[in-house]
Motif scaffolding. Structure first.
Motif, PDB file in Angstrom:
ATOM      1  N   PRO A   1      25.694  15.573  65.309  1.00  0.00           N
ATOM      2  CA  PRO A   1      24.620  16.181  64.508  1.00  0.00           C
ATOM      3  C   PRO A   1      25.191  17.222  63.553  1.00  0.00           C
ATOM      4  N   ASP A   2      24.445  17.507  62.518  1.00  0.00           N
ATOM      5  CA  ASP A   2      24.905  18.519  61.566  1.00  0.00           C
ATOM      6  C   ASP A   2      24.296  19.896  61.834  1.00  0.00           C
ATOM      7  N   ARG A   3      23.352  19.989  62.805  1.00  0.00           N
ATOM      8  CA  ARG A   3      22.730  21.271  63.112  1.00  0.00           C
ATOM      9  C   ARG A   3      22.055  21.208  64.479  1.00  0.00           C
ATOM     10  N   VAL A   4      21.759  22.361  65.011  1.00  0.00           N
ATOM     11  CA  VAL A   4      21.031  22.497  66.272  1.00  0.00           C
ATOM     12  C   VAL A   4      19.782  23.318  65.989  1.00  0.00           C
ATOM     13  N   THR A   5      18.634  22.849  66.467  1.00  0.00           N
ATOM     14  CA  THR A   5      17.357  23.524  66.218  1.00  0.00           C
ATOM     15  C   THR A   5      16.636  23.766  67.541  1.00  0.00           C
ATOM     16  N   LEU A   6      16.162  24.978  67.737  1.00  0.00           N
ATOM     17  CA  LEU A   6      15.378  25.343  68.913  1.00  0.00           C
ATOM     18  C   LEU A   6      13.961  25.712  68.467  1.00  0.00           C
ATOM     19  N   THR A   7      12.979  25.301  69.235  1.00  0.00           N
ATOM     20  CA  THR A   7      11.585  25.649  68.964  1.00  0.00           C
ATOM     21  C   THR A   7      11.022  26.385  70.177  1.00  0.00           C
ATOM     22  N   PHE A   8      10.403  27.546  69.918  1.00  0.00           N
ATOM     23  CA  PHE A   8       9.918  28.414  70.991  1.00  0.00           C
ATOM     24  C   PHE A   8       8.389  28.470  70.991  1.00  0.00           C
ATOM     25  N   SER A   9       7.835  29.047  72.050  1.00  0.00           N
ATOM     26  CA  SER A   9       6.385  29.144  72.190  1.00  0.00           C
ATOM     27  C   SER A   9       5.793  30.254  71.344  1.00  0.00           C
ATOM     28  N   GLU A  10       6.629  31.137  70.797  1.00  0.00           N
ATOM     29  CA  GLU A  10       6.149  32.229  69.954  1.00  0.00           C
ATOM     30  C   GLU A  10       7.275  32.636  69.021  1.00  0.00           C
ATOM     31  N   SER A  11       6.982  33.544  68.112  1.00  0.00           N
ATOM     32  CA  SER A  11       8.008  33.996  67.188  1.00  0.00           C
ATOM     33  C   SER A  11       9.104  34.751  67.933  1.00  0.00           C
ATOM     34  N   VAL A  12      10.318  34.615  67.454  1.00  0.00           N
ATOM     35  CA  VAL A  12      11.475  35.247  68.092  1.00  0.00           C
ATOM     36  C   VAL A  12      12.304  35.940  67.033  1.00  0.00           C
ATOM     37  N   GLY A  13      13.047  36.938  67.466  1.00  0.00           N
ATOM     38  CA  GLY A  13      13.998  37.612  66.606  1.00  0.00           C
ATOM     39  C   GLY A  13      15.397  37.065  66.831  1.00  0.00           C
ATOM     40  N   LEU A  14      16.162  36.930  65.763  1.00  0.00           N
ATOM     41  CA  LEU A  14      17.514  36.373  65.842  1.00  0.00           C
ATOM     42  C   LEU A  14      18.546  37.493  65.835  1.00  0.00           C
ATOM     43  N   ARG A  15      19.669  37.210  66.466  1.00  0.00           N
ATOM     44  CA  ARG A  15      20.780  38.128  66.523  1.00  0.00           C
ATOM     45  C   ARG A  15      21.996  37.495  65.876  1.00  0.00           C
ATOM     46  N   ASP A  16      23.038  38.302  65.658  1.00  0.00           N
ATOM     47  CA  ASP A  16      24.268  37.748  65.095  1.00  0.00           C
ATOM     48  C   ASP A  16      24.892  36.721  66.031  1.00  0.00           C
ATOM     49  N   ASP A  17      24.693  36.908  67.352  1.00  0.00           N
ATOM     50  CA  ASP A  17      25.279  35.990  68.327  1.00  0.00           C
ATOM     51  C   ASP A  17      24.189  35.151  68.999  1.00  0.00           C
ATOM     52  N   SER A  18      23.158  34.765  68.241  1.00  0.00           N
ATOM     53  CA  SER A  18      22.076  33.981  68.842  1.00  0.00           C
ATOM     54  C   SER A  18      22.562  32.621  69.315  1.00  0.00           C
ATOM     55  N   PHE A  19      23.633  32.068  68.722  1.00  0.00           N
ATOM     56  CA  PHE A  19      24.159  30.766  69.130  1.00  0.00           C
ATOM     57  C   PHE A  19      25.643  30.871  69.451  1.00  0.00           C
ATOM     58  N   ARG A  20      26.030  30.214  70.540  1.00  0.00           N
ATOM     59  CA  ARG A  20      27.436  29.989  70.857  1.00  0.00           C
ATOM     60  C   ARG A  20      27.564  28.525  71.252  1.00  0.00           C
ATOM     61  N   VAL A  21      28.346  27.786  70.478  1.00  0.00           N
ATOM     62  CA  VAL A  21      28.539  26.354  70.728  1.00  0.00           C
ATOM     63  C   VAL A  21      29.964  26.152  71.237  1.00  0.00           C
ATOM     64  N   LEU A  22      30.077  25.520  72.403  1.00  0.00           N
ATOM     65  CA  LEU A  22      31.380  25.281  73.034  1.00  0.00           C
ATOM     66  C   LEU A  22      31.686  23.799  72.990  1.00  0.00           C
ATOM     67  N   ASP A  23      32.937  23.462  72.644  1.00  0.00           N
ATOM     68  CA  ASP A  23      33.335  22.058  72.595  1.00  0.00           C
ATOM     69  C   ASP A  23      33.650  21.553  74.001  1.00  0.00           C
ATOM     70  N   PRO A  24      34.015  20.253  74.168  1.00  0.00           N
ATOM     71  CA  PRO A  24      34.269  19.715  75.524  1.00  0.00           C
ATOM     72  C   PRO A  24      35.351  20.469  76.287  1.00  0.00           C
ATOM     73  N   GLY A  25      36.237  21.118  75.569  1.00  0.00           N
ATOM     74  CA  GLY A  25      37.288  21.875  76.243  1.00  0.00           C
ATOM     75  C   GLY A  25      36.902  23.304  76.561  1.00  0.00           C
ATOM     76  N   GLY A  26      35.704  23.710  76.193  1.00  0.00           N
ATOM     77  CA  GLY A  26      35.258  25.070  76.468  1.00  0.00           C
ATOM     78  C   GLY A  26      35.591  26.057  75.382  1.00  0.00           C
ATOM     79  N   HIS A  27      36.115  25.587  74.224  1.00  0.00           N
ATOM     80  CA  HIS A  27      36.444  26.481  73.118  1.00  0.00           C
ATOM     81  C   HIS A  27      35.246  26.633  72.191  1.00  0.00           C
ATOM     82  N   ARG A  28      35.131  27.798  71.606  1.00  0.00           N
ATOM     83  CA  ARG A  28      33.966  28.070  70.755  1.00  0.00           C
ATOM     84  C   ARG A  28      34.112  27.360  69.414  1.00  0.00           C
TER      85      ARG A  28
END
Length: 624
Positions: free
Chosen positions: A39-66
């Motif tokens: 995929p070219d992106r990851v999207t999350l949908t919540f039950s209400e509005s949310v605030g985002l942070r600089d570290d809101s997402f961390r994606v790790l590959d199969p080896g555990g690297h960011r």
């Protein structure tokens, strides 16, 4: 609050499923999905509005690297979504997405899920949502929040006591007013500094980070805390002015104090559970009234204790008794509404942490009301005794006045009868009482001290009544402080309604493990393929089914048809068909309902050609 268990049955029916604390409703890609291409992106949908942070997402590959990602953003500008773009060229294997956002009610929320590209990894990085909270930061933050609530109750409640109960001497109340103001100032500054590490789940040392503090000052919770600090300045000016010129009972001072109290309460209402979910305007109004009623009651108890020690006055205690009764009524009405809004169902009352805390709060409030009833009886006795004492004092004043009147009159009258009466008035008999003698005293009022020598019993009785009232008020105040502590914990606990929503959507948050089964099948010519079937969450109730077919070389394989059915032989249930749909690289069924726990037989039928098919069976365990 106390009426909640009695009236909640009238309120829980038909409640809509929206509440505070953001819950993850869906992810794209789906949790546990196997994709033919990255995929070219990851999207999350919540039950209400949310605030985002600089570290809101961390994606790790199969080896555990960011994996390097872009900054988090929104999907189609919607405030209830979070999206991050992924780099091109992701290899095959299982990827882990850890997320962290801030709910509209200012509390952090986090979770994690996985998706696979091509062939899932034999071993993937553990599903780690990152730090949930630092114990020391969480303790400091919760302590500061409780002290802030306590300080607000002290400040608002003592000021309301002065305005509504009109004690004869307010000198002794200046100290608790000052203590409330300074404590609220200090705790607000502490909450402002701790906000960044609290959201990030890191240690208190991160509070010294200038960039993090700057980010807090522009966030919604930070703005509310700054507003609270700004309101404390006019509050201080009002307290100083009323203490200097004694105009604490003027209409201007009372109206200004009421406006400032409501404004202070709004800084909590706009940042707690009331600010998100259903019926936000009504919920915020209810929260403000609930907080103010709590403050008038609890802060008034402290003021009454101080008054009873320094300048005891039965009339002041009687007026506070009426004010406390009105406060309890407001607490009951708003508490019922907040209980309904936070719970949502009877099961949440005992099945969630929020519900159990609410039951504990109701029990403590009942204990507080019992102490209040005792205080009310002491107040009535003290007021009655004071009334009788005033009546007795007036009676004694009248008797002393009658005793004094004959003396000056007798001094001015001559020794004998008037000349004009000597011839017509007979000589008075010595057996008859003189007309100038004072009349006999009236009987004393019941309960009043007798005339003559003052009774020493009355003061001791009044003192005993005051001591009894002080003890019951002290017990009432201590239990009320514990109630406020439980309330503080409640405001940072996921409401029962939201907890149930989270449980229903737990697979998307990576909480419940999915059931994964590999089913080998014969392709002919000694070749064998494999169907990997994921049952998510692998428990009773609704499940999502995903099936991926792999060829002999381990690559994705296309088949004309794939069917799946489930049977529970012990209960003679089934077969239940999973209506799989070809999604272009994998097969899925959005909903498969497995009603009972047990060992189910899963039959997998793979059509390998237009005329050939093969069926394999596997035993899988379904938990409740």
């Amino acid at each position: 609050m106390l009426l909640g268990p009695l009236l909640v049955i009238l309120l829980l029916g038909g409640a809509p499923s929206a509440s505070a604390h953001a819950t993850l409703e869906s992810t794209d890609p789906g949790d546990g999905s196997v994709l033919g291409r990255a995929p070219d992106r990851v999207t999350l949908t919540f039950s209400e509005s949310v605030g985002l942070r600089d570290d809101s997402f961390r994606v790790l590959d199969p080896g555990g690297h960011r994996v390097r990602t872009a900054d988090a953003g929104r999907a189609d500008g919607r405030s209830d979504t979070a999206r991050v773009a992924l780099p091109a060229g992701l290899g095959e294997g299982t990827y882990t997405v850890a997320w962290r956002v801030v709910s509209a009610d200012s509390h952090p929320a986090s979770g994690a899920f996985t998706f696979s590209v091509g062939t899932p990894s034999a071993t993937s990085a553990p599903v780690d949502a990152g730090p949930s909270e630092d114990p020391l930061t969480a303790t400091l933050h919760k302590t500061a929040r409780y002290l802030a609530y306590l300080a607000a109750a002290l400040l608002i409640g003592v000021a309301a006591f002065v305005a509504l109960c009109r004690p004869p001497d307010t000198t002794g109340l200046r100290r608790p007013l000052a203590a409330g103001w300074w404590t609220l100032l200090g705790t607000t500054l502490a909450l402002l500094v701790l906000r960044a590490p609290y959201e990030a789940g890191t240690g208190p040392a991160d509070a010294l980070d200038a960039d993090a503090l700057a980010g807090t000052l522009t966030s919604r919770p930070g703005v509310l805390l700054l507003a609270r600090l700004a309101l404390l300045a006019p509050v201080a000016l009002l307290l100083i002015r009323t203490a200097r010129d004694g105009r604490h009972r003027s209409p201007w001072a009372t109206a200004t104090g009421a406006v400032l109290a409501v404004a202070l309460a709004l800084t909590w209402s706009a940042g707690e559970h009331a600010s998100a979910g259903l019926q936000v305007p009504l919920a915020m109004t209810s929260f403000v009234l609930h907080l103010l009623a709590t403050a008038v009651w609890l802060g008034g108890l402290v003021a009454l204790l101080t008054t009873l020690r320094t300048a005891p006055d039965a009339a002041t205690a009687a007026r506070f008794s009426r004010v406390a009764l009105a406060s309890v009524t407001v607490l009951a009405v708003t508490g019922v509404y907040q209980s309904w809004r936070g719970l949502g169902s009877w099961q949440a009352l005992t099945g969630t942490t929020y519900g159990r805390l609410l039951l504990a709060k109701v029990a403590l409030v009942a204990l507080t009301l019992a102490a209040a009833a005792v205080s009310r009886r002491w107040t009535t006795s003290l007021a009655t005794g004071a009334t009788l004492a005033r009546q007795g004092e007036r009676q004694r004043d009248r008797e002393r006045e009658r005793d004094r009147i004959p003396e000056p009159i007798l001094e001015r009258v001559p020794a004998g009868p008037p000349p004009d009466l000597e011839r017509s008035t007979p000589e008075p008999s010595t057996a008859e009482p003189s007309a100038q003698e004072p009349s006999a005293p009236e009987p004393p009022t019941p309960g009043a001290p007798s005339t003559g020598t003052p009774s020493t019993g009355a003061p001791s009785t009044a003192d005993a009544l005051r001591r009894g009232l002080r003890r019951s008020v002290l017990a009432e105040a201590v239990v009320a402080a514990v109630v406020l502590m439980v309330t503080t914990v409640l405001t940072s606990t996921v409401p029962g309604r939201a907890a149930e929503e989270t449980a229903r959507s737990a697979p998307a948050g990576g909480v419940l493990p999915a059931s994964v089964t590999d089913v080998p099948f014969d392709l002919g010519d000694s070749a064998r393929g494999t169907v990997q079937i994921t049952l998510d969450p692998g428990r009773t109730g609704d499940n999502a089914v995903q099936a991926v077919v792999f060829g002999p070389d381990g690559a994705l394989a296309a088949v004309p048809e794939l069917r799946l059915s489930f049977t529970l032989p012990d209960k003679d249930i089934g077969p239940i068909e999973a209506r799989l749909v070809d999604r272009g690289g994998y097969w899925s069924a959005n909903t498969l309902t497995l009603p009972l726990p047990g060992t189910w037989t899963m039959r997998t039928t793979v059509r390998v050609s237009e005329i050939d098919q093969v069926t394999e069976s596997r035993q899988i365990r379904i938990e409740s």
